[in-house]
Design a protein around this motif. Structure first.
Motif, PDB file in Angstrom:
ATOM      1  N   PHE A  34      62.448  51.639  -4.655  1.00 41.85           N
ATOM      2  CA  PHE A  34      62.487  52.357  -3.400  1.00 41.85           C
ATOM      3  C   PHE A  34      62.517  51.486  -2.138  1.00 41.85           C
ATOM      4  O   PHE A  34      61.918  50.183  -1.998  1.00 41.85           O
ATOM      5  CB  PHE A  34      61.514  53.209  -2.980  1.00 41.85           C
ATOM      6  CG  PHE A  34      61.390  54.283  -3.929  1.00 41.85           C
ATOM      7  CD1 PHE A  34      62.358  55.406  -3.671  1.00 41.85           C
ATOM      8  CD2 PHE A  34      60.320  54.377  -4.934  1.00 41.85           C
ATOM      9  CE1 PHE A  34      62.181  56.762  -4.637  1.00 41.85           C
ATOM     10  CE2 PHE A  34      60.341  55.677  -5.886  1.00 41.85           C
ATOM     11  CZ  PHE A  34      61.277  56.507  -5.747  1.00 41.85           C
ATOM     12  N   SER A  35      63.433  51.481  -1.235  1.00 44.44           N
ATOM     13  CA  SER A  35      63.606  50.760   0.027  1.00 44.44           C
ATOM     14  C   SER A  35      62.403  50.885   0.731  1.00 44.44           C
ATOM     15  O   SER A  35      62.091  52.210   1.022  1.00 44.44           O
ATOM     16  CB  SER A  35      65.114  50.943   0.738  1.00 44.44           C
ATOM     17  OG  SER A  35      65.157  50.628   1.691  1.00 44.44           O
ATOM     18  N   PRO A  36      62.241  49.923   1.453  1.00 46.10           N
ATOM     19  CA  PRO A  36      61.127  50.098   2.637  1.00 46.10           C
ATOM     20  C   PRO A  36      61.615  50.865   3.774  1.00 46.10           C
ATOM     21  O   PRO A  36      60.821  51.348   4.895  1.00 46.10           O
ATOM     22  CB  PRO A  36      60.776  48.836   3.122  1.00 46.10           C
ATOM     23  CG  PRO A  36      61.798  47.930   2.874  1.00 46.10           C
ATOM     24  CD  PRO A  36      62.598  48.551   1.431  1.00 46.10           C
ATOM     25  N   LYS A  37      62.914  51.219   3.668  1.00 49.92           N
ATOM     26  CA  LYS A  37      63.453  51.967   4.857  1.00 49.92           C
ATOM     27  C   LYS A  37      62.987  53.403   4.904  1.00 49.92           C
ATOM     28  O   LYS A  37      62.833  54.124   3.900  1.00 49.92           O
ATOM     29  CB  LYS A  37      64.914  52.128   4.827  1.00 49.92           C
ATOM     30  CG  LYS A  37      65.756  52.706   5.957  1.00 49.92           C
ATOM     31  CD  LYS A  37      67.160  52.862   5.629  1.00 49.92           C
ATOM     32  CE  LYS A  37      67.870  53.528   6.805  1.00 49.92           C
ATOM     33  NZ  LYS A  37      69.284  53.574   6.610  1.00 49.92           N
ATOM     34  N   VAL A  38      62.612  53.464   6.063  1.00 49.44           N
ATOM     35  CA  VAL A  38      61.808  55.077   6.352  1.00 49.44           C
ATOM     36  C   VAL A  38      63.003  56.288   5.886  1.00 49.44           C
ATOM     37  O   VAL A  38      63.736  56.218   6.626  1.00 49.44           O
ATOM     38  CB  VAL A  38      61.165  55.364   7.425  1.00 49.44           C
ATOM     39  CG1 VAL A  38      60.517  56.957   7.752  1.00 49.44           C
ATOM     40  CG2 VAL A  38      60.171  54.433   7.787  1.00 49.44           C
ATOM     41  N   LYS A  39      62.684  57.305   5.028  1.00 49.34           N
ATOM     42  CA  LYS A  39      63.559  58.175   4.540  1.00 49.34           C
ATOM     43  C   LYS A  39      62.827  59.317   3.796  1.00 49.34           C
ATOM     44  O   LYS A  39      61.670  59.084   3.535  1.00 49.34           O
ATOM     45  CB  LYS A  39      64.613  57.655   3.645  1.00 49.34           C
ATOM     46  CG  LYS A  39      63.978  57.040   2.325  1.00 49.34           C
ATOM     47  CD  LYS A  39      65.315  56.580   1.433  1.00 49.34           C
ATOM     48  CE  LYS A  39      64.727  56.224   0.171  1.00 49.34           C
ATOM     49  NZ  LYS A  39      65.776  55.965  -0.850  1.00 49.34           N
ATOM     50  N   ARG A  40      63.384  60.559   3.710  1.00 49.58           N
ATOM     51  CA  ARG A  40      62.785  61.386   3.002  1.00 49.58           C
ATOM     52  C   ARG A  40      62.986  61.351   1.717  1.00 49.58           C
ATOM     53  O   ARG A  40      64.014  60.969   1.134  1.00 49.58           O
ATOM     54  CB  ARG A  40      63.454  62.814   3.454  1.00 49.58           C
ATOM     55  CG  ARG A  40      63.318  63.093   4.949  1.00 49.58           C
ATOM     56  CD  ARG A  40      63.845  64.749   5.246  1.00 49.58           C
ATOM     57  NE  ARG A  40      63.735  64.967   6.628  1.00 49.58           N
ATOM     58  CZ  ARG A  40      62.860  65.502   7.238  1.00 49.58           C
ATOM     59  NH1 ARG A  40      61.664  65.808   6.364  1.00 49.58           N
ATOM     60  NH2 ARG A  40      62.861  65.771   8.310  1.00 49.58           N
TER      61      ARG A  40
END
Length: 65
Positions: A34-40
């Protein structure tokens, strides 16, 4: 809020990698790609990350015994 805080921590860790001397006292947790970028993310994906955290903690404390 704890989920967003955790993602923020992952992002910071990627910007400031641990030093070699940090590893013996560090619990490594697989981010499951998973990317550390905040997402749902889905509840299933959250459960995968929590399970990964459990495994990381078990490995860490297992090597201390």
């Amino acid at each position: 809020m704890s989920y967003i805080g955790a993602l923020y921590t992952v992002a910071l860790e990627n910007l400031t990698p641990a030093l070699l001397s940090d590893w013996p006292r560090t619990i490594s947790i697989n981010t499951m790609g998973f990317s550390p970028k905040v997402k749902r993310i889905s509840d299933e994906q959250k459960a995968q990350l929590v399970a990964s955290g459990r495994v990381g903690a078990q490995v860490f404390f297992g090597r201390r015994n």
